[in-house]
Write an enzyme that holds these catalytic residues in place. Structure first.
Site, PDB file in Angstrom:
ATOM      1  N   VAL A  67    -110.164 -47.730 -40.954  1.00 21.14           N
ATOM      2  CA  VAL A  67    -111.553 -46.766 -41.203  1.00 21.14           C
ATOM      3  C   VAL A  67    -112.771 -47.529 -40.874  1.00 21.14           C
ATOM      4  O   VAL A  67    -113.046 -48.493 -41.135  1.00 21.14           O
ATOM      5  CB  VAL A  67    -111.491 -46.565 -42.812  1.00 21.14           C
ATOM      6  CG1 VAL A  67    -112.645 -45.739 -43.314  1.00 21.14           C
ATOM      7  CG2 VAL A  67    -110.044 -45.878 -43.348  1.00 21.14           C
ATOM      8  N   ALA A 112    -116.345 -51.535 -41.606  1.00 19.02           N
ATOM      9  CA  ALA A 112    -114.995 -51.085 -41.259  1.00 19.02           C
ATOM     10  C   ALA A 112    -113.871 -51.746 -42.013  1.00 19.02           C
ATOM     11  O   ALA A 112    -114.422 -52.809 -42.676  1.00 19.02           O
ATOM     12  CB  ALA A 112    -114.511 -51.076 -39.627  1.00 19.02           C
ATOM     13  N   LYS A 113    -112.784 -51.387 -42.125  1.00 18.28           N
ATOM     14  CA  LYS A 113    -111.644 -52.084 -42.920  1.00 18.28           C
ATOM     15  C   LYS A 113    -110.399 -51.575 -42.179  1.00 18.28           C
ATOM     16  O   LYS A 113    -110.301 -50.531 -41.981  1.00 18.28           O
ATOM     17  CB  LYS A 113    -111.857 -51.854 -44.160  1.00 18.28           C
ATOM     18  CG  LYS A 113    -111.256 -52.971 -45.095  1.00 18.28           C
ATOM     19  CD  LYS A 113    -112.178 -54.323 -45.179  1.00 18.28           C
ATOM     20  CE  LYS A 113    -111.628 -55.511 -45.724  1.00 18.28           C
ATOM     21  NZ  LYS A 113    -112.882 -56.488 -46.001  1.00 18.28           N
ATOM     22  N   GLY A 114    -109.267 -52.609 -42.365  1.00 18.43           N
ATOM     23  CA  GLY A 114    -107.867 -52.065 -41.878  1.00 18.43           C
ATOM     24  C   GLY A 114    -106.902 -52.700 -42.672  1.00 18.43           C
ATOM     25  O   GLY A 114    -107.200 -53.432 -43.526  1.00 18.43           O
TER      26      GLY A 114
END
Ligand code: NAD
Length: 423
Positions: A67, A112-114
Site C-alpha cells: 500500500v 508505504a507498507k507491505g
C-alpha cells in the site's frame, strides 16, 4: 455512492488511524478536499501467489500486499512484514502512519507498507527465499528507487532485503541497490542502520530532559525490550551518563538501582539469549519493571505495553516511545495528567527511517558516508524535528503527539495544495 462507503481496507486498525488523523485535522481546520483525500491510500495492491514448499510437490498460495498512501512527496517508503494475520487494513493503516513519520522528520517520502500473509517461523530458509522472490516479482511494477522503497519490518530482515534487491536487479539487468534499505553493508546497506532507531530515540533525551527539568547526568532510565531498539537505546543512554536501572525482554526483567553495566549485559544477552539471570542485578517481574521510579521510561518492545490496568504504577517524568503504539489512549491521558512528558513514536522512533533515507541517498550516489557522518546527521535531523514539534506543542497548547501530527499532516497538505489536482 460515496467512496468512503466502500473501503476495501476497512479494519479496526485503519479506522483508528483515520480517527487520529481526523482529530488532528479538526484542530488544524484542514482544507476539506485534502482532508478527504488523505483518508484513503493512493494505491493499494493485493496479490496472491504460489510458492513451492521444501516438499517439492507441495505448493501453497498466499496473499501479499503493498500500500502506498501518498505519492505527492517523492517515492514512498515503508517496511514489509511477514505475519500469518497481516491484512490489507493493517498495511494501509501503517502506510498512513509512515506518511506522517516521514513528514515529521522532513524526509522526501510518502508512506508505504507491505506484507505477506505467512508465518515466517514455519518457513525454512529456502522457502523464505522463494516467497520473497515471488512476492517481489508480483509487486515489481510499483516498486523502485524512484517509486517505492521497501525496508524490513516484523518477520523480515537484511537477508530478505538482499533477496528483494537481487530479484529486482535481475529483472532490470543491472544492480539496483537503492530499491530497498536495511540491506547488508556488502550490498550497499548503511553502517549504523541497526542502531539508528535506538540511538535516534535517545538523541531526544537531552532535549526532553531540559524541557521537563531533569538532569541528564545520573538520570534513571528504564527500558522495556532489549532487541534492536532497546539495546541501542540502553547503550546510547549510558553513554550520555544516565543510569539504566531496569531492563526487560521476553525472558524476564532485571533491576539494579546503581545502574546496569550495559556492555556486560549486551554480551550476556548474546550468549544467553535474554536478560534473565544477568549477574549483578536482581530479578523482578515484568509488571514490577513499569513500577520502578525513574526519570525516563523507554517502552521499546511491543504495542499497548502501558495500558489502563498498569499505568497507575508508572512513576516517570519522561516517556520516549521507542516501540510503535506502546501506550493506549487511556494510559496516555493518565500519564500526562501525572505530569509525564511523552515524546510520541512517530517522532521518537523516526531514526530508523531517517538512516534508511541516508542509505537510499548513498546508494543513488554510490558514495558511502562514515559512521560519524551518519550518526551526526541523524542527531541533527532528530533534534531539529523535536524542537519544531515542541514549538508547535507550546504554541498550540497541545500534547507532543498532536503537535507531531500537526507538523506531519501540515507538510503533506501544503505539498498537495501546491501541486494541485491532475489534470
Ligand atoms: P526486536 O524483535 O529486535 O526486539 C524486541 C524486544 O522486545 C526483544 O528484546 C524481545 O525479547 C522484547 N519483547 C517482546 N515481547 C515482550 C514483552 N511482552 N515484554 C518485554 N519484552 C518483550 O524488535 P525491535 O526492532 O527492537 O522493535 C521493537 C519495537 O520498536 C517494535 O514495536 C517495532 O515496531 C518498533 N520499531 C522498530 C524500528 C527498528 O528500526 N527496528 C523502527 C521503528 C519502530
Amino acid at each position: 455512492m460515496v467512496l468512503s462507503d466502500q473501503m476495501e481496507w476497512d479494519s479496526p486498525m485503519y479506522r483508528e488511524a483515520v480517527a487520529q488523523f481526523e482529530q488532528v485535522a479538526t484542530i488544524m481546520n484542514l482544507d476539506d478536499n485534502v482532508r478527504e483525500r488523505l483518508t484513503k491510500p493512493q494505491r493499494a495492491m493485493v496479490v496472491t501467489f504460489p510458492y513451492r514448499r521444501d516438499e517439492y510437490a507441495e505448493v501453497d498460495t498466499v496473499f501479499g500486499y503493498r500500500v502506498q498512501h501518498v505519492l505527492t512527496m517523492g517515492p514512498t517508503k515503508g517496511g514489509i512484514r511477514y505475519a500469518e494475520d497481516v491484512n490489507l487494513g493493517e498495511v494501509a493503516a501503517l502506510a498512513m502512519l509512515m506518511t506522517w513519520k516521514c513528514a515529521i522528520v522532513g524526509l522526501p517520502f510518502g508512506g508505504a507498507k507491505g506484507g505477506v500473509r505467512v508465518n515466517p517461523r514455519e518457513l525454512g530458509r529456502a522457502e523464505m527465499q522463494r516467497v520473497t522472490r515471488r512476492y517481489t516479482a508480483e509487486i515489481i511494477d510499483i516498486i523502485g528507487p524512484q517509486k517505492d522503497i521497501p525496508a524490513p519490518d516484523m518477520g523480515t530482515d537484511e537477508q530478505v532485503m538482499a533477496w528483494i534487491m537481487d530479484t529486482y536487479s535481475q529483472h532490470q539487468g543491472h544492480s539496483v541497490p537503492a530499491v530497498v534499505t536495511g540491506k547488508p553493508p556488502e550490498l550497499g546497506g548503511s553502517v549504523a542502520r541497526r542502531e539508528a532507531t535506538g540511538r535516534g530515540v535517545v538523541s531526544l533525551l537531552p532535549g526532553a530532559a531540559s524541557h521537563r527539568g531533569v538532569t541528564v547526568d545520573g538520570a534513571r532510565v528504564v527500558i522495556q525490550g532489549f532487541g534492536n531498539v532497546g539495546r541501542y537505546a540502553a547503550i546510547a543512554a549510558s553513554e550520555l551518563g544516565c543510569r539504566v536501572i531496569g531492563v526487560s525482554d521476553i525472558t524476564g526483567a532485571i533491576h539494579n538501582d546503581s545502574g546496569l553495566e550495559i556492555g556486560k549485559l549486551c554480551k550476556y544477552v548474546d550468549d544467553e539469549g535474554g536478560v534473565k539471570g544477568f549477574p549483578g542485578a536482581e530479578e523482578i517481574t515484568s509488571e514490577e519493571l513499569f513500577g520502578l521510579q525513574c526519570e525516563v521510561l523507554i517502552p521499546a518492545a511491543v504495542g499497548n505495553a502501558i495500558r489502563a490496568d498498569n499505568v497507575s504504577s508508572v512513576d516517570t517524568k519522561i516517556v520516549l516511545e521507542g516501540a510503535n503504539n506502546p501506550i493506549t489512549l487511556e494510559a496516555d491521558a493518565v500519564l500526562r495528567d501525572n505530569g509525564a512528558f511523552i515524546v510520541p513514536d512517530v517522532l521518537a522512533n523516526a531514526g530508523g527511517v531517517t538512516v534508511s533515507y541516508f542509505e537510499w541517498v548513498q546508494d543513488l550516489q554510490n558514495y558511502f558516508w562514515s559512521e560519524n557522518e551518519i550518526v551526526g546527521r541523524l542527531r541533527e535531523i532528530m533534534m531539529k524535528a523535536f524542537e519544531e514539534v515542541l514549538e508547535i506543542s507550546t504554541r498550540e497548547k497541545v500534547d507532543m503527539r498532536t503537535a507531531a501530527l500537526i507538523k506531519g499532516i501540515g507538510r503533506v497538505t501544503r505539498a498537495k495544495l501546491i501541486r494541485g489536482v491532475y489534470p
